[in-house]
Motif scaffolding. Structure first.
Motif, PDB file in Angstrom:
ATOM      1  N   LEU A 178     -27.202 -56.407  79.854  1.00 46.88           N
ATOM      2  CA  LEU A 178     -27.799 -56.220  78.528  1.00 46.88           C
ATOM      3  C   LEU A 178     -28.832 -55.108  78.555  1.00 46.88           C
ATOM      4  CD1 LEU A 178     -28.418 -59.660  76.816  1.00 46.88           C
ATOM      5  CD2 LEU A 178     -27.042 -57.725  76.043  1.00 46.88           C
ATOM      6  N   LEU A 179     -29.630 -55.104  79.618  1.00 46.56           N
ATOM      7  CA  LEU A 179     -30.674 -54.093  79.734  1.00 46.56           C
ATOM      8  C   LEU A 179     -30.062 -52.701  79.695  1.00 46.56           C
ATOM      9  CD1 LEU A 179     -33.736 -53.802  80.243  1.00 46.56           C
ATOM     10  CD2 LEU A 179     -33.218 -53.650  82.659  1.00 46.56           C
ATOM     11  N   ALA A 231     -27.980 -49.277  71.658  1.00 48.97           N
ATOM     12  CA  ALA A 231     -29.012 -48.940  70.683  1.00 48.97           C
ATOM     13  C   ALA A 231     -29.147 -47.430  70.555  1.00 48.97           C
ATOM     14  CB  ALA A 231     -30.341 -49.560  71.110  1.00 48.97           C
ATOM     15  N   VAL A 232     -29.090 -46.748  71.721  1.00 51.89           N
ATOM     16  CA  VAL A 232     -29.210 -45.296  71.731  1.00 51.89           C
ATOM     17  C   VAL A 232     -28.045 -44.659  70.982  1.00 51.89           C
ATOM     18  CG1 VAL A 232     -28.915 -43.344  73.289  1.00 51.89           C
ATOM     19  CG2 VAL A 232     -30.650 -45.055  73.775  1.00 51.89           C
ATOM     20  N   ALA A 289     -28.365 -40.195  74.879  1.00 51.97           N
ATOM     21  CA  ALA A 289     -26.923 -40.401  75.026  1.00 51.97           C
ATOM     22  C   ALA A 289     -26.335 -39.353  75.975  1.00 51.97           C
ATOM     23  CB  ALA A 289     -26.244 -40.337  73.668  1.00 51.97           C
ATOM     24  N   VAL A 290     -26.792 -38.102  75.847  1.00 52.13           N
ATOM     25  CA  VAL A 290     -26.285 -37.049  76.741  1.00 52.13           C
ATOM     26  C   VAL A 290     -26.713 -37.322  78.183  1.00 52.13           C
ATOM     27  CG1 VAL A 290     -26.406 -34.594  77.300  1.00 52.13           C
ATOM     28  CG2 VAL A 290     -26.199 -35.333  74.921  1.00 52.13           C
ATOM     29  N   GLN A 291     -27.987 -37.694  78.351  1.00 49.40           N
ATOM     30  CA  GLN A 291     -28.472 -38.026  79.704  1.00 49.40           C
ATOM     31  C   GLN A 291     -27.659 -39.176  80.295  1.00 49.40           C
ATOM     32  OE1 GLN A 291     -31.333 -36.767  81.619  1.00 49.40           O
ATOM     33  NE2 GLN A 291     -30.451 -38.029  83.213  1.00 49.40           N
ATOM     34  N   GLY A 327     -33.833 -46.969  74.456  1.00 51.35           N
ATOM     35  CA  GLY A 327     -33.016 -48.033  73.883  1.00 51.35           C
ATOM     36  C   GLY A 327     -33.849 -49.274  73.587  1.00 51.35           C
ATOM     37  N   LEU A 328     -34.670 -49.680  74.567  1.00 45.54           N
ATOM     38  CA  LEU A 328     -35.490 -50.874  74.362  1.00 45.54           C
ATOM     39  C   LEU A 328     -36.474 -50.669  73.221  1.00 45.54           C
ATOM     40  CD1 LEU A 328     -36.239 -52.042  78.013  1.00 45.54           C
ATOM     41  CD2 LEU A 328     -34.669 -53.031  76.362  1.00 45.54           C
TER      42      LEU A 328
END
Lengths: 231, 515
Positions: free
Chosen positions: B22-23, B30-31, B240-242, B368-369
């Motif tokens: 999940l992490l 989310a990202v 997202a790219v990273q 994301g978090l």
């Protein structure tokens, strides 16, 4: 005492069958070419390998459904018979109580077993501080302490020199005599078999044959044993 | 012959695995959800992508190329302090990035030792900021790592080959062609890949020594989009790219067998090393590498120690928060690593899970978090727990690499004996596994504590004024040009990181555990 009924052990493409009986108090040498399945046979009796077919009975009771520790036997492997981080005393005491919470009487029993195997005074040593012969004795002290009716030896003394090995075999003979246990012992050396074992069981070509008197067998070996012995 | 895992353990393992997946995936989702399409991707972002790859390439090439003569010299020379130097080569791993940066600035910064010498000689001062600074800092961290990886290669050359080379009278070139070259061909690609991967997710170095349009990594760009523009969509796109790069790196990693970092078998007898010029060159390689590592650290101590008494209360509070975060992170790591190690005795998947975390980027997970919690809670309130959690997840691959082989070996050697004696699961864990595992466990937890103590990553996304950790506070001080106090804080951070590592390694690992 020990009966293997229609036993078949499968490991990948390797197959070993056994249909035999060992009489109470017998001392049986297990011989045969390397890779024939001697260790596999002992591993199956001790409960480390599942049977593909058949039953194993000990004193009339089925044991092949039991976990290894619940089977009425003690086994010594080629190596790793002692935990390197535990003292000699604890290593032997594991034979009485696997959680090492000993009563006074149990501690005394361990001390007696150590004395009988000539290890008194070495209680606090770690296995790394013991000689090969002392390590062999420690394994046997635990076997003595457990006093199970069947003893399996998977060449625990293979790395010892001839004189030391003979000492160990003499100790095995004494323990078996004292406890009245039945012995199954893998060996490569006909001398060992003659010295200690009245019977010999040949494992070759995918089959474990019933035990036969050692002298007669060695004097007139069946072809697969003759090829192995080079006689 | 391995006993089945108890149901409670299986349950715990599923929970830990779910938390880790999940992490990683939750943050990624989310990202991805918030990332703006291609329109948001501008020239500056292309530059960040190019710079990320380019600096990682250069860092890998320089670290490994320079490591070759050093490793060779260390492998074949015997001198007083050799063992200490090899141990020193292991410390950059637990050295907080900012401590090293402050040390490098003290030597090669605008008013550093080297520039003073250059000025004395009438030469222009060099700037450490930009690509050269980023690569320099990465080489500082990864040269020692590369040396240790290559040393392992030298240690594995069979002694017979070295004797044969000596008996046949090989010169330097023949020895290289027949003995050392083939070994390097096997070891160097793995070492290059490891350093490249580590530098891909570089954030703290780029934050302090890079910046600007010409020296911004993707991780740094994520932070800037976050902090300066508060453009969450853009930050998510960069993340997202990273993450894509990380995934590609993971696939690359799966194809390579990575060299081991453990150095063993270095003290066996080898034929005498060649004298003459080779001896001088070896001495120079050893001396230069030792100076390169020791002088910056020495400068931190020289400049920082006098300041230790004058640190402001803010710094001490930050230190306290760092200790608390590291403690929580280490506890989480102990649970994660413990459960996964036990379950790994019967299953294969924990290894893959651990390795997957190796290429994850803290800032991507952080972004994301942040996106996930932002609608519900003020992220600043979660700064420390989130940092602890992410740090634990980041340290997990290293912990598993220390623990799993030891656990598997203990099981292979002793599971049959334990079963034949009827040890219960509890007795087996207490009498067999723990004594065999406590040393790697002590190392893993010490490493986790030190990494968390010195980490400057997710915290910068979450923390506001008032809940900084010590590394973050140091960054503030550096930004305010308070170099004296930042050096003092660096000494404090260094002491805390090393102290945590040594304390845990001793306490958990025991002084004379096993054998």
């Amino acid at each position: 005492m020990l009966r293997l009924e229609g036993v078949e052990i499968a490991q990948g493409s390797f197959r070993l069958t056994a249909d035999l009986e060992v009489s109470p108090g017998a001392r049986v040498a297990v011989m045969g070419p390397s890779g024939a399945g001697k260790s596999t046979l002992l591993g199956a009796i001790a409960g480390f390998l599942p049977l593909a077919r058949g039953n194993i009975l000990c004193q009339g009771q089925r044991i092949d459904t039991l976990p290894p520790a619940a089977r009425p036997l003690s086994i010594l492997f080629q190596d790793h018979n002692l935990f390197p981080h535990l003292s000699l005393f604890d290593n032997v005491a594991l034979g009485l109580d696997p959680s090492l919470r000993l009563t006074q009487a149990q501690r005394q029993a361990v001390a007696t077993a150590l004395q009988e195997t000539g290890l008194s005074g070495l209680e606090d040593r770690k296995p790394a501080q013991l000689s090969g012969g002392q390590i062999g004795r420690a394994g046997l002290a635990r076997v003595l302490l457990r006093a199970r009716p069947l003893i399996l030896l998977d060449e625990p003394f293979a790395a010892l020199g001839p004189a030391l090995k003979r000492q160990m075999l003499a100790l095995v003979g004494r323990i078996v005599g004292e406890t009245g246990a039945t012995l199954l012992m893998i060996t490569h050396d006909p001398q060992d078999a003659r010295l200690l074992c009245d019977q010999t069981l040949v494992v070759a070509e995918g089959r474990a044959s019933p035990p036969a008197p050692t002298e007669a067998l060695l004097a007139d070996p069946p072809p697969e044993l003759a090829a192995y012995l080079g006689a | 012959m391995t006993r089945a895992a108890p149901p409670l353990l299986k349950g715990a393992a599923v929970l830990v695995a779910a938390a880790l997946v999940l992490l990683n995936l939750g943050a990624l989702a989310a990202v991805a959800w918030r990332a703006e399409g291609g329109a948001g991707w501008g020239a500056a972002d292309w530059a960040a992508l190019r710079f990320t790859l380019w600096q990682a390439c250069l860092s890998a090439v320089f670290s490994v190329a320079l490591a070759i003569p050093v490793a060779r010299a260390l492998a074949r020379r015997r001198f007083a302090g050799r063992g200490a130097l090899i141990v020193l080569m292991g410390t950059p791993f637990i050295l907080p990035v900012l401590v090293a940066v402050i040390g490098l600035l003290a030597v090669m910064g605008r008013n550093g030792l080297m520039n003073d010498l250059l000025a004395l000689a009438g030469l222009p001062r060099l700037s450490i900021y930009g690509l050269q600074g980023v690569v320099l800092a990465h080489v500082f961290f990864n040269l020692p790592l590369a040396v240790r990886l290559l040393l392992q290669g030298w240690a594995r050359i069979p002694a017979e080959h070295l004797r044969l080379a000596a008996a046949l009278g090989f010169g330097a070139s023949a020895r290289f062609r027949h003995v050392e070259g083939p070994m390097l061909a096997r070891v160097v690609p793995g070492a290059l890949a490891v350093v490249f991967l580590i530098c891909l997710t570089s954030f703290a170095v780029a934050l302090t020594l890079g910046g600007g349009p010409r020296a911004t990594t993707l991780e740094l760009a994520i932070y800037q989009a976050f902090r300066f523009d508060f453009d969450l969509g853009h930050a998510a796109l960069l993340a997202a790219v990273q993450a894509g790069i990380g995934l590609a790196a993971l696939l690359l990693l799966a194809r390579l067998t990575l060299p081991e970092g453990r150095v063993a078998g270095l003290d066996r007898l080898a034929p005498p090393a060649p004298g003459g010029l080779a001896r001088v060159l070896d001495g120079a390689a050893i001396g230069a590498s030792a100076l390169f590592l020791l002088v910056p650290l020495g400068m931190v101590l020289i400049r920082g120690l006098p300041w230790l008494g004058d640190l402001s209360a803010v710094v001490w509070w930050a230190a306290l928060r760092s200790v608390a975060t590291a403690a929580l992170s280490t506890a989480l790591l102990a649970v994660f690593a413990g459960v996964l190690t036990l379950i790994a005795l019967t299953r294969r998947w924990p290894e893959a899970l651990g390795m997957a975390a190796l290429t994850a980027s803290p800032l991507v997970i952080g972004t994301g978090l942040f996106l996930i919690v932002n609608p519900w809670v003020d992220p600043a309130r979660l700064a420390l727990p989130v940092t602890a959690l992410v740090n634990a997840a980041m340290a997990l691959p290293f912990a598993l690499r220390a623990l799993l082989p030891a656990a598997r070996r203990a099981e292979a050697d002793f599971a049959r004996l334990s079963a034949s004696l009827g040890l219960s699961a509890g007795a087996h864990a207490r009498l067999v596994l723990w004594p065999r595992l406590r040393r790697p466990a002590g190392f893993a937890l010490g490493l986790g504590a030190a990494l968390s103590m010195g980490d400057l990553g997710v915290i910068v996304l979450f923390a506001q004024t008032g809940n900084e950790t010590l590394p973050m506070q140091m960054h503030r001080l550096m930004g305010a040009y308070r170099s004296g106090e930042s050096a003092g804080a660096a000494v404090l951070l260094l002491a805390l990181s090393l102290g945590a590592f040594v304390a845990l390694e001793r306490m958990v690992g025991g002084r004379d555990a096993e054998t």
